[in-house]
Scaffold this active site. Structure first.
Site, short mmCIF file in Angstrom:
data_model
loop_
_atom_site.label_atom_id
_atom_site.label_comp_id
_atom_site.label_asym_id
_atom_site.label_seq_id
_atom_site.Cartn_x
_atom_site.Cartn_y
_atom_site.Cartn_z
N GLU A 27 -5.93 -0.57 10.70
CA GLU A 27 -4.61 -0.40 9.80
C GLU A 27 -4.58 0.93 9.71
OE1 GLU A 27 -4.13 -2.49 6.20
OE2 GLU A 27 -1.81 -1.83 5.94
N CYS A 238 -0.57 -4.31 4.96
CA CYS A 238 0.65 -4.05 4.21
C CYS A 238 1.63 -2.94 4.87
CB CYS A 238 0.28 -3.41 2.79
SG CYS A 238 -0.46 -5.03 1.92
N ASN A 368 2.72 -10.55 7.08
CA ASN A 368 1.58 -10.15 6.71
C ASN A 368 1.33 -10.55 5.52
OD1 ASN A 368 -1.11 -8.54 6.39
ND2 ASN A 368 0.15 -7.57 4.94
N GLU A 369 0.61 -11.56 5.28
CA GLU A 369 0.36 -12.24 3.93
C GLU A 369 1.20 -12.12 2.99
OE1 GLU A 369 -2.19 -8.89 1.18
OE2 GLU A 369 -3.34 -9.91 2.83
O1 AHR Z 1 -6.91 -4.46 4.28
C1 AHR Z 1 -6.28 -3.91 3.32
C2 AHR Z 1 -4.92 -4.42 2.71
O2 AHR Z 1 -5.51 -5.94 2.21
C3 AHR Z 1 -4.16 -5.16 3.80
O3 AHR Z 1 -3.13 -4.12 4.10
C4 AHR Z 1 -3.51 -6.01 3.31
O4 AHR Z 1 -2.99 -7.05 4.32
C5 AHR Z 1 -4.38 -6.72 2.42
O5 AHR Z 1 -3.76 -6.95 1.28
#
Ligand code: AHR
Length: 640
Positions: A27, A238, A368-369
Site C-alpha cells: 500500500e 484505505c 477494502n474492509e
Molecule cells: O495497513 C494499514 C491500513 O490498515 C490499511 O490501509 C487498511 O486497510 C487497514 O485499516
C-alpha cells in the site's frame, strides 16, 4: 470436515493446500511509493502539490527559486495550456538577466532547485537519467545547465540542454556524478535570457530494479523479490477506497505516459504522483513471478472519510446509482486491459505501453474492509454479478470488515455466504498474545464456504516476540491452507520519519534498509511454500501452547519443508519422522531465526536479528531442539 482431513490416495497422507498462500500487500502508506519504492528522485516533479494534502504545501513545494551570479527573473505557476488537462499546473520562468559579472565564480542563470525527498542519494560513476518538458514562450531557444550539486553548491555532475520548440517537448540528459553524495540537489539553470514553461522534471537512476524505465528502487525491490511472494495485493488498503468519493483510487488515472496521469492526494496525508501506477504494479508482479491482486473500490469510500473514525466511522459515501454502470465498466475494462488481446480497445493500451502479452490476471479484489451497509451491499453485488457474467474465469475477492470479529465481520460473511463470493479478505491487527491464543482459529472454519484471504495482519510490534507469534500463527495457516487461500502481512514498507503506521515489515531511508524480525519470518515462510500439508511428521508436546509446527511438500521440487516454532523461553525438543516420504536426502538446509523476546533491529544496528543458514545431517527420524523464541525452517530434498 476437519482441517486435518487427508487425501491419502493422492498425497501420501497429505492434504492439498493453496499454492498461492504467502504473498505481499503493498500500500502507498508511509511514503512507500513516491519517495520509496518508486525510484523517482525529484519531489513534486509536476508542480501538483497543493494545500488539500498539507496546508503548507503548494505547487512550488520542494522547489527553490535561484538566480546565481547576480541574475534575476520572474517566476509563476500557471495552468492555461498544460501538457495534459490531467496535469494542470506548470511553472513559467521569465529570465530577465543572466549576470556576467567577472567576480562571480560558478554558473550564472535563473532557475530552480529541487531537494528531492529529503535530498537525493547519488552514487559515483552511475548514470542518472534527467528529463523535463519545456515550452519555449519566446522566439529564441533557451539554454540550460542541468546539474547535481551538494547543498554547498559543489557540482557533482552537469549537462547542457537547449530548447527547440514552442510546443511542450521532452528534453533529456544524463548525469554521472564523480563522487557519492547523500545530500544532492537537482539544479536547473537557464543560462540565456528568455521565457519558458517547464513541467514534469524527472531524475531516475539508470539502475532501477531490472533496469526498468520509470522503475523501482533496486535495493528495496530486491528485498521484496527475495521473499518469492506468490502474489501482490495493491494499491491499498484505505488508499483504494479513498477519503471521500473524489479520492477513490481510479486505475485509469494511473496508466499511460506519466505526464498524462492524474496525481492525487494520498489518504495518508501526502501526495501520490501515480508514477507508480497500474502498469508498473503489474510489471513488477511479472518481474518477480507474483500474481497481481489489484483491489478496486466497491463503489463506496472509506467509512473513516474526513477523519470520522473519531466519531464512529460514519463517513462512507456511495457512488450515485446513475454512475454505477460506468463504474462497473471501468472494472471490466481493467480485466480487458490486463488480459485482453492487443486487438481489444484496452488490450491495445497495454500493448502501447510496451506489454503486448497479457498479464494473466486471475484475481480482482472488490472493496477494502468497508462498512457493510445496504449501500455497500447493493453496489458490491452489482459489481460481483457483472464480473461473474462477463469474466467467470476471474476470482473475486470480497471484504469482511476491519477486524477479526464484530458487526462488519459478521455481515460481511453473511453476504459472502449469500452471494457465494469465492474468497473474502480478513484483516486484523492484534497483540502477539492474541495470535498465540488463536492458533486454531481456522480449524473451525467450514470447508465449503468462501475461502479466506488474510489480507492484512500483524501483531503490534517489530520485536522477536511479535515475529515469532506471527510465525506460530503461520504454521496453522499452512495447516489450514485448504481454507486460507492467501495471506499477507501489513503494512509492507515504511520510510523512516514518514510513517503513519508504526508496525511495519521493512523500514528504509534514502540510503538504508532495515529488515525486521517479522520480515525474516515472512521470507522464511514465503520462500519455502508447499502445496501439500502433512500432519504428524513433527511431534511435539501438544500440551505446550508455546510450540507450533508444520510440514509441507512442494510438489514441483518434491522438497519437504519443516517449520518449527518455539515461543517459549527454553529450548524444547521436537521429533521428526520422514518415513512416509520414502527416500530423503541425508543432509538438509536449515535456517534458524532466534533472539531474546524484546530484541529488534534498528537503524543503528540493522543486523542484531538475522537468520542463520547451515547444512545439517539428518536421518529418517531425528530430534530437533528448537531454541527459545525461534523459528526454524528445514528444507529436505526427496529422491523418489
Ligand atoms: O495497513 C494499514 C491500513 O490498515 C490499511 O490501509 C487498511 O486497510 C487497514 O485499516
Amino acid at each position: 470436515m476437519s482441517a486435518e482431513k487427508i487425501d491419502a490416495q493422492n498425497f501420501k497422507g497429505g492434504k492439498k493446500i493453496s499454492n498461492n498462500l504467502f504473498g505481499l500487500f503493498f500500500e502507498d502508506i508511509n511514503y512507500s511509493a513516491d519517495g520509496g519504492l518508486y525510484a523517482e528522485l525529484v519531489q513534486n516533479r509536476s508542480f501538483e502539490y497543493n494545500p488539500t494534502e498539507r496546508k503548507e504545501w503548494n505547487p512550488f513545494s520542494f522547489w527553490e527559486y535561484i538566480a546565481p551570479g547576480y541574475s534575476y527573473g520572474r517566476i509563476s505557476v500557471e495552468t492555461s495550456a498544460p501538457i495534459h488537462p490531467d496535469n494542470p499546473h506548470y511553472l513559467v520562468l521569465d529570465v530577465e538577466h543572466v549576470g556576467k559579472e567577472v567576480k562571480y565564480v560558478g554558473i550564472s542563470g535563473v532557475g530552480i532547485k529541487n531537494s528531492g525527498f529529503e535530498n537525493m542519494v547519488v552514487k559515483s560513476n552511475e548514470k542518472y537519467n534527467f528529463s523535463m518538458f519545456v515550452r519555449q514562450l519566446g522566439k529564441d531557444p533557451v539554454s540550460f545547465n542541468i546539474s547535481l550539486q551538494t547543498p554547498k553548491g559543489k557540482v557533482l555532475a552537469e549537462s547542457k540542454i537547449s530548447t527547440s520548440s514552442n510546443n511542450w517537448t521532452k528534453y533529456t540528459a544524463s548525469l554521472i556524478p564523480a563522487q557519492n553524495n547523500d545530500t544532492a540537489n537537482l539544479v536547473i539553470l537557464a543560462t540565456t535570457e528568455g521565457k519558458f514553461a517547464i513541467d514534469v522534471v524527472s531524475l531516475f537512476p539508470e539502475k532501477t530494479f531490472k533496469n526498468r524505465l520509470n522503475g523501482m528502487r533496486a535495493d528495496l525491490a530486491q528485498v521484496l523479490a527475495d521473499m518469492k511472494p506468490r502474489f501482490i495485493r495493491f494499491p491499498g488498503g484505505c488508499l483504494t477506497h479513498g477519503d471521500g468519493l473524489g479520492n477513490m483510487y481510479r486505475w485509469k488515472n494511473t496508466i499511460g505516459p506519466v505526464e498524462q496521469r492524474k496525481e492525487q492526494r494520498n489518504i495518508w496525508g501526502y501526495h501520490q504522483t501515480t508514477g507508480l501506477g497500474y502498469f508498473e504494479y503489474f510489471r513488477f508482479c511479472e518481474d518477480i513471478g507474483a500474481k497481481p491482486l489489484p483491489v478496486l473500490p466497491a463503489g463506496v469510500s472509506c467509512q473513516n472519510s474526513g477523519g470520522t473514525w473519531r466519531i464512529g466511522g460514519t463517513g462512507q459515501k456511495a457512488l450515485p446509482m446513475d454512475e454505477m454502470q460506468e463504474y462497473i465498466q471501468e472494472i471490466l475494462d481493467l480485466i480487458e486491459w490486463a488480459n485482453g488481446p492487443v486487438t481489444s480497445a484496452w488490450g491495445a493500451k497495454r500493448a502501447s505501453a510496451g506489454h503486448p502479452a497479457p498479464f494473466n490476471l486471475e484475481y480482482v479484489g472488490i472493496g477494502n474492509e468497508d462498512k457493510i451497509t445496504p449501500e455497500f451491499e447493493e453496489r458490491f453485488k452489482m459489481i460481483f454479478d457483472a464480473i461473474k457474467a462477463k469474466h467467470p474465469e476471474i476470482t473475486v475477492v470480497g471484504t469482511v470488515g476491519p477486524g477479526q470479529d464484530g458487526d462488519d465481520f459478521t455481515k460481511g460473511w453473511e453476504l459472502a455466504d449469500k452471494l457465494k463470493i469465492p474468497v473474502v479478505d480478513e484483516h486484523y491487527y492484534v497483540q502477539p498474545e492474541w495470535f498465540m491464543a488463536n492458533l486454531h482459529r481456522y480449524d473451525k472454519y467450514p470447508r465449503s464456504s468462501s475461502k479466506v484471504y488474510l489480507g492484512e495482519y500483524a501483531s503490534w510490534g517489530n520485536k522477536m516476540k511479535n515475529a515469532i507469534a506471527e510465525a506460530a500463527y503461520l504454521t496453522r495457516i499452512e495447516c489450514n491452507g485448504d481454507v486460507v487461500h492467501m495471506a499477507s502481512y501489513a503494512p509492507l514498507l515504511a520510510k523512516k520519519g514518514f510513517t503513519q503506521w508504526t508496525t511495519d515489515l521493512i523500514f528504509f531511508d534514502n540510503l538504508n534498509i532495515l529488515l525486521t524480525p517479522n520480515y525474516y519470518v515472512q521470507k522464511m515462510f514465503s520462500a519455502n511454500q508447499g502445496d501439500i500439508y502433512f500432519d504428524k511428521v513433527i511431534s511435539k508436546n501438544e500440551n505446550d501452547s508455546t510450540l507450533a509446527a508444520s510440514c509441507v511438500q512442494d510438489s514441483k521440487s518434491g522438497d519437504i519443508i519443516l517449520k518449527m516454532v518455539n515461543y517459549g523461553n527454553a529450548s524444547k525438543t521436537m521429533k521428526i519422522n520422514l518415513y512416509k516420504f520414502g527416500k530423503t536426502a541425508w543432509e538438509a538446509e536449515q535456517i534458524v531465526l532466534t533472539g531474546s523476546p524484546d530484541a529488534e533491529n534498528t537503524f543503528g544496528k540493522t543486523n542484531r536479528i538475522v537468520p542463520t543458514s547451515s547444512v545439517i545431517k539428518i536421518g529418517r527420524t531425528f530430534d530437533y531442539p528448537a531454541p527459545p523464541m525461534s523459528l526454524t525452517v528445514v528444507r529436505i530434498e526427496t529422491k523418489n
